[in-house]
Design a protein around this motif. Structure first.
Motif, PDB file in Angstrom:
ATOM      1  N   ARG A 193       0.151  -0.949  -0.111  1.00 20.01           N
ATOM      2  CA  ARG A 193      -0.300  -0.188  -0.048  1.00 20.01           C
ATOM      3  C   ARG A 193       1.299   1.392  -0.444  1.00 20.01           C
ATOM      4  O   ARG A 193       0.101   2.319  -0.963  1.00 20.01           O
TER       5      ARG A 193
ATOM      6  N   ASP B 100      -9.451   8.361  -0.221  1.00 25.15           N
ATOM      7  CA  ASP B 100     -10.035   9.094  -0.772  1.00 25.15           C
ATOM      8  C   ASP B 100      -9.295  10.567  -0.344  1.00 25.15           C
ATOM      9  O   ASP B 100      -9.476  11.452  -0.825  1.00 25.15           O
TER      10      ASP B 100
ATOM     11  N   PHE C  12      -6.583  11.230  -0.123  1.00 26.67           N
ATOM     12  CA  PHE C  12      -5.349  11.718  -0.731  1.00 26.67           C
ATOM     13  C   PHE C  12      -5.664  12.201  -2.489  1.00 26.67           C
ATOM     14  O   PHE C  12      -5.011  13.415  -1.948  1.00 26.67           O
TER      15      PHE C  12
ATOM     16  N   VAL D  72      -8.164  11.673  10.760  1.00 26.74           N
ATOM     17  CA  VAL D  72      -6.592  10.981  10.903  1.00 26.74           C
ATOM     18  C   VAL D  72      -5.753   9.957  10.036  1.00 26.74           C
ATOM     19  O   VAL D  72      -6.446   8.888   9.861  1.00 26.74           O
ATOM     20  N   SER D  73      -4.941  10.376   8.891  1.00 29.71           N
ATOM     21  CA  SER D  73      -4.314   9.232   8.193  1.00 29.71           C
ATOM     22  C   SER D  73      -2.769   9.578   8.322  1.00 29.71           C
ATOM     23  O   SER D  73      -2.769  10.762   7.516  1.00 29.71           O
TER      24      SER D  73
ATOM     25  N   THR E 213      -2.617   0.499  16.651  1.00 28.19           N
ATOM     26  CA  THR E 213      -3.335  -0.320  16.243  1.00 28.19           C
ATOM     27  C   THR E 213      -2.036  -1.356  15.450  1.00 28.19           C
ATOM     28  O   THR E 213      -2.784  -2.530  15.396  1.00 28.19           O
TER      29      THR E 213
ATOM     30  N   ARG F 152      -9.733  -5.482  11.119  1.00 29.39           N
ATOM     31  CA  ARG F 152      -7.938  -6.149  11.882  1.00 29.39           C
ATOM     32  C   ARG F 152      -8.519  -7.295  13.342  1.00 29.39           C
ATOM     33  O   ARG F 152      -7.414  -7.624  13.456  1.00 29.39           O
TER      34      ARG F 152
HETATM   35  C1  UD1 Z   1       0.003   3.951   8.246  1.00 32.10           C
HETATM   36  C2  UD1 Z   1       1.251   2.234   8.327  1.00 32.10           C
HETATM   37  C3  UD1 Z   1      -0.384   0.647   9.585  1.00 32.10           C
HETATM   38  C4  UD1 Z   1      -0.811   1.912  10.478  1.00 32.10           C
HETATM   39  C5  UD1 Z   1      -1.689   2.504   9.927  1.00 32.10           C
HETATM   40  C6  UD1 Z   1      -2.186   2.938  11.157  1.00 32.10           C
HETATM   41  C7  UD1 Z   1       3.072   2.442   7.195  1.00 32.10           C
HETATM   42  C8  UD1 Z   1       3.700   2.023   5.947  1.00 32.10           C
HETATM   43  N1  UD1 Z   1       2.009   1.493   7.263  1.00 32.10           N
HETATM   44  O1  UD1 Z   1      -0.936   3.365   7.126  1.00 32.10           O
HETATM   45  O2  UD1 Z   1       1.573   0.193   9.647  1.00 32.10           O
HETATM   46  O3  UD1 Z   1      -1.188   0.213  10.362  1.00 32.10           O
HETATM   47  O4  UD1 Z   1      -0.950   4.171   9.349  1.00 32.10           O
HETATM   48  O5  UD1 Z   1      -1.608   4.011  11.873  1.00 32.10           O
HETATM   49  O6  UD1 Z   1       3.658   3.456   7.648  1.00 32.10           O
HETATM   50  N2  UD1 Z   1      -8.200   6.490   4.852  1.00 32.10           N
HETATM   51  C9  UD1 Z   1      -9.242   6.386   5.092  1.00 32.10           C
HETATM   52  N3  UD1 Z   1      -8.922   7.325   3.758  1.00 32.10           N
HETATM   53  C10 UD1 Z   1      -7.750   7.613   2.637  1.00 32.10           C
HETATM   54  C11 UD1 Z   1      -6.479   7.286   3.610  1.00 32.10           C
HETATM   55  C12 UD1 Z   1      -6.876   6.594   5.170  1.00 32.10           C
HETATM   56  O7  UD1 Z   1     -10.750   5.959   5.063  1.00 32.10           O
HETATM   57  O8  UD1 Z   1      -7.597   8.036   1.942  1.00 32.10           O
HETATM   58  C13 UD1 Z   1      -8.565   5.338   6.252  1.00 32.10           C
HETATM   59  C14 UD1 Z   1      -7.733   4.238   6.377  1.00 32.10           C
HETATM   60  O9  UD1 Z   1      -8.614   3.087   6.231  1.00 32.10           O
HETATM   61  C15 UD1 Z   1      -7.733   3.331   7.741  1.00 32.10           C
HETATM   62  C16 UD1 Z   1      -7.480   4.927   8.854  1.00 32.10           C
HETATM   63  O10 UD1 Z   1      -7.449   5.728   7.942  1.00 32.10           O
HETATM   64  O11 UD1 Z   1      -8.963   2.970   8.436  1.00 32.10           O
HETATM   65  C17 UD1 Z   1      -6.233   5.490   9.034  1.00 32.10           C
HETATM   66  O12 UD1 Z   1      -5.054   4.956   7.394  1.00 32.10           O
HETATM   67  P1  UD1 Z   1      -3.306   5.216   7.428  1.00 32.10           P
HETATM   68  O13 UD1 Z   1      -3.203   5.867   8.709  1.00 32.10           O
HETATM   69  O14 UD1 Z   1      -3.829   6.073   6.555  1.00 32.10           O
HETATM   70  O15 UD1 Z   1      -3.371   4.369   7.411  1.00 32.10           O
HETATM   71  P2  UD1 Z   1      -1.656   3.601   6.598  1.00 32.10           P
HETATM   72  O16 UD1 Z   1      -0.776   5.184   6.424  1.00 32.10           O
HETATM   73  O17 UD1 Z   1      -1.693   2.769   5.323  1.00 32.10           O
END
Ligand code: UD1
Length: 432
Positions: free
Chosen positions: A105, A137, A139, A175-176, A318, A345
């Motif tokens: 990813r 979404d 991004f 938060v992402s 998580t 998860r």
């Molecule tokens: C990163 C970590 C992963 C960790 C996660 C949360 C890396 C390589 N991976 O993943 O190990 O478990 O953070 O701490 O650093 N979401 C949306 N839309 C988006 C993007 C995310 O709805 O466009 C949601 C995801 O589905 C999830 C939440 O936001 O439910 C958090 O995800 P995110 O923090 O983006 O995780 P990653 O960056 O993929």
């Protein structure tokens, strides 16, 4: 396909060196796309995900050398963290194809720097661990806020910003971590000021900001929920160290809390995982931050049940939820573990049950009824963190556990068998 064979029952004693963080190394490597000069990263862990990202970056034209050698396989056969130089002199291809991106990813994150530097990027929708839908979404919204034109077409996100990205205020609706990395990188080369609100505060975001600042970016507030970025015309090379892996440290701390023993997690930084250390302390283990790292000790006393809810940093991560559930399977009583970050998860639950754990699921909460002993069995790894929870449980179970589909572990844990067997665990890899 390789398997891991564990004979449980030994306590752990000794020293485990903590590697560079996978989740910090990946965005730092991607930041090399932002400059034609060399970005040198120290303490890069030797992991399948890092190798995969090297291939993806190579496709865009990023050249690399490991400790002075072009071929990292020969330069570093032993698999220890290493220093790698990345140079994206020219971006030769602005497309990140499905065959490469679907495997991990985080490779989707190249969209930020490629778009910012080249004015266009075409990146396949991502793959990675099957732990939920994980959409993109945020991004897309965020890059649009910076002025990008975006289409989603036959599995690809096609982004264009012919006259350079423009700074703007963007409030993340959720938060992402990944979207914060990407917007911070993109905004570094945008025209004008960007303010990111409700940004992720993870230490890996701070590590990336430090790297971008060393490259000449103007960033304030990383580590808080408001990050301000004043765009610059170009970025230069830099030398940056990958922070220690807080998830690896927390994982081994939980292993010791489960098996009993006394282990020094060498190089671990307690500040990066306070929430998890507090929880582990409450289970009855002794946690002592010392100069060399974190010492974890549990002698004799049983494991106390503790309730946990996953949260963005600085909350309980998580990425330690599955391991903590492993620990709670042998607690003296009932604990509730609630997952709020990813909706799917809990795939380790049925595998832990094979070892004799009593766990019931109620929506996003797992109720774990501790048992006095687990019994070894063959189990299947389903994702990266889930698989290591099975290893931890196997170390404490009676008899033999085999963990299948070890490639998940190889994505994120450097020299796992060696580190654990060095502390007295009976654990080996069986090839084929
Ligand atoms: C990163 C970590 C992963 C960790 C996660 C949360 C890396 C390589 N991976 O993943 O190990 O478990 O953070 O701490 O650093 N979401 C949306 N839309 C988006 C993007 C995310 O709805 O466009 C949601 C995801 O589905 C999830 C939440 O936001 O439910 C958090 O995800 P995110 O923090 O983006 O995780 P990653 O960056 O993929």
């Amino acid at each position: 396909m390789d398997r891991i064979r564990i004979v449980g029952g030994n306590t752990l004693a000794g020293t485990i060196p903590i590697s560079g963080a996978k989740n910090a190394a990946l965005p730092l490597m991607i930041a090399s796309l932002l400059t034609s000069q060399t970005l040198t990263l120290e303490n890069v862990p030797h992991l399948a995900d890092v190798e995969q990202l090297i291939r993806i970056l190579g496709n865009h034209g990023v050249d690399y050398s490991v400790n002075g050698k072009r071929d990292h396989q020969n330069g570093n056969a032993s698999g220890y963290s290493r220093t790698i130089n990345f140079t994206a002199r020219d971006i030769v291809d602005t497309t990140a194809p499905y065959e490469l991106v679907s495997k991990m990813r985080a490779s989707f994150w190249v969209i930020g720097p490629v778009l910012a530097r080249m004015g266009e990027a075409k990146v396949s929708l991502p793959g990675g661990c099957a732990i939920g839908t994980r959409p993109v979404d945020l991004f897309i919204d965020g890059l649009q806020a910076l002025g990008a034109d975006i289409d989603v077409d036959t599995g690809y996100v096609v982004a264009k910003a012919k006259n350079r990205l423009r700074g703007n205020r963007y409030v993340f609706p959720k938060v992402s971590v990944g979207a914060t990395h990407v917007l911070m990188m993109a905004a570094s080369l945008a025209r004008g000021e960007t303010v990111l609100e409700n940004a992720a505060r993870e230490p890996e975001v701070v590590n990336l900001a430090e790297c971008l600042i060393a490259m000449g970016a103007k960033i304030h507030g990383a580590g808080t929920s408001t990050i301000t970025i004043e765009g610059v015309d170009e970025l230069s090379g830099a030398q940056v160290r990958v922070i220690p892996d807080r998830i690896e440290a927390g994982t081994y701390a939980m292993a010791v809390a489960m098996t009993g023993g006394d282990v020094l997690l060498e190089g671990a930084e307690p500040d990066l995982l306070e929430a998890a250390l507090d929880v582990i302390r409450n289970t009855g283990a002794e946690i002592t931050p010392i100069n060399a790292g974190i010492r974890v000790k549990r002698n004799g006393a049983g494991i106390s049940p503790v309730d946990v809810t996953t949260e963005p940093f600085p909350g309980f991560p998580t990425d330690l939820q599955a391991q903590f559930m492993g620990l709670m399977t042998m607690a003296k009583g009932k604990s509730r573990i609630t997952e709020t970050i990813f909706e799917n998860r809990f795939m380790h639950v049925q595998e832990l049950a094979r070892l004799g754990a009593h766990i019931t699921l109620s929506g996003q909460t797992a109720i774990v009824e501790g048992v006095s002993k687990l019994k070894g069995a063959p189990v299947m790894a389903t994702d990266l963190r889930a698989s290591v929870s099975l290893v931890i449980a196997g170390l404490a179970a009676e008899g033999e556990t085999t963990v299948n589909r070890v490639y998940h572990l190889d994505r994120g844990f450097e020299r796992l068998e060696e580190k654990l067997s060095g502390c007295g665990a009976v654990i080996e890899r069986i090839s084929g």
